[in-house]
Enzyme design. Structure first.
Site, PDB file in Angstrom:
ATOM      1  N   HIS A  82       0.803  -1.221   0.000  1.00  0.00           N
ATOM      2  CA  HIS A  82       0.000   0.000   0.000  1.00  0.00           C
ATOM      3  C   HIS A  82       0.841   1.280   0.000  1.00  0.00           C
ATOM      4  CE1 HIS A  82      -3.978  -1.300  -0.211  1.00  0.00           C
ATOM      5  NE2 HIS A  82      -4.471  -0.878   0.925  1.00  0.00           N
TER       6      HIS A  82
ATOM      7  N   HIS B 171     -12.649   5.677  -0.753  1.00  0.00           N
ATOM      8  CA  HIS B 171     -13.013   5.631   0.662  1.00  0.00           C
ATOM      9  C   HIS B 171     -14.497   5.961   0.827  1.00  0.00           C
ATOM     10  CE1 HIS B 171      -8.631   6.488   2.137  1.00  0.00           C
ATOM     11  NE2 HIS B 171      -8.837   5.229   1.882  1.00  0.00           N
TER      12      HIS B 171
END
Length: 295
Positions: free
Chosen positions: A241, A267
């Site tokens: 990530h 998100h």
């Protein structure tokens, strides 16, 4: 209890559309939990009491598990009992009102722009795998997508003419992400010069394939990025990530608004994206401390 777990996982997959990685995480947590119950003499899910759950969480703590791991386990247990109660398989929810342990938010590791450039310049473009790796790294940094989303991409998900890619995030939510000129150029070179050489089966739809000609896995990518981090002499801890975190931080540092970054990252809640503002603030303090004559 195994059959109840299978039924729950099936519900999460079919009705909530969770990813395979998330399903495996739930399953792992619940198998470990039910094995603990059985060792404690609890053979039936209806026999579970609040004290059993607390004892399990305490056991995890004694084994030195991280607070985030304990919190995730409790979330899995809560969701499991909530499902059983909804389907009338238990009389009451023993996990109701159990509070998660407070987690200290750790700021994600972020590379400097110079580190990113060194990493992206590491692959050997004279080889098919080097062209593939360069295209993957450029795509990750250009889009901020998750590694699971990267390896799930098919050739048809990339539109080189229009300059965007389509990916499916958590909960199978589709999002469209614009790509920069460098990432588009490397994708085009990979597709024109390398992918066909790596393929074994011409009907393969995966965008990125391994040396067996099959879809690249998250584990395969993890090995690739670690290799290039070493080659670029990056001493920071690298995770799959890292480029995603760097993408978000560098955008905000250069004036991007939080909502746009939230949308590109996929998100659901903007509070998740806000952690990157903490990083940019801490960097500003560093710059101030190093450069201001009165600091």
């Amino acid at each position: 209890m195994d059959k109840l777990i299978e039924r729950f996982i099936h519900y999460l997959a079919v009705e909530r559309g969770l990813s395979q990685n998330t399903l495996e995480s739930y399953q792992r947590d619940l198998i470990a939990y039910t094995e603990f119950l059985q060792r404690s003499g609890v053979a039936d899910v209806n026999q579970t009491r609040r004290a059993n759950i607390i004892a399990y969480l305490a056991d995890l703590q004694q084994k030195g598990r991280a607070t985030s791991t304990i919190s995730r386990n409790l979330a899995s247990i809560r969701a499991f009992y909530s499902f059983l109660l909804r389907d009338g398989l238990i009389d009451g929810d023993p996990a109701a009102n159990l509070e998660s342990p407070k987690i200290e938010k750790r700021l994600p590791q972020v590379l400097t722009v110079e580190d990113v450039e060194a990493l992206l310049d590491s692959p050997d473009l004279k080889t098919s795998t080097g062209l593939r790796d360069k295209a993957m790294l450029e795509l990750l940094y250009a889009s901020g997508i998750r590694v699971s989303e990267l390896v799930s991409l098919n050739v048809d998900d990339v539109n080189l003419n229009m300059g965007f890619l389509k990916c499916y995030g958590k909960g199978a939510k589709e999002r469209i992400i614009p790509l920069g000129s460098v990432a588009l150029q490397m994708l085009e070179e990979y597709l024109n010069r390398a992918r066909a050489k790596l393929l074994r089966d011409r009907s393969e739809t995966s965008l990125f394939v391994n040396h067996h000609g099959q879809r690249l896995t998250r584990q395969g990518f993890w090995k690739i990025i670690k290799k290039y981090a070493k080659a670029a002499n990056i001493n920071k801890e690298i995770t799959p990530h890292t480029l995603r975190h760097s993408f978000a931080t560098h955008l905000l540092e250069n004036g991007a608004d939080l909502r746009s970054v939230q949308e590109m990252l996929g998100h659901a809640d903007i509070s998740t994206t806000q952690i990157y503002t903490h990083i940019t603030k801490s960097r500003l303090k560093e710059v101030y401390a190093k450069t201001h004559p009165r600091a």
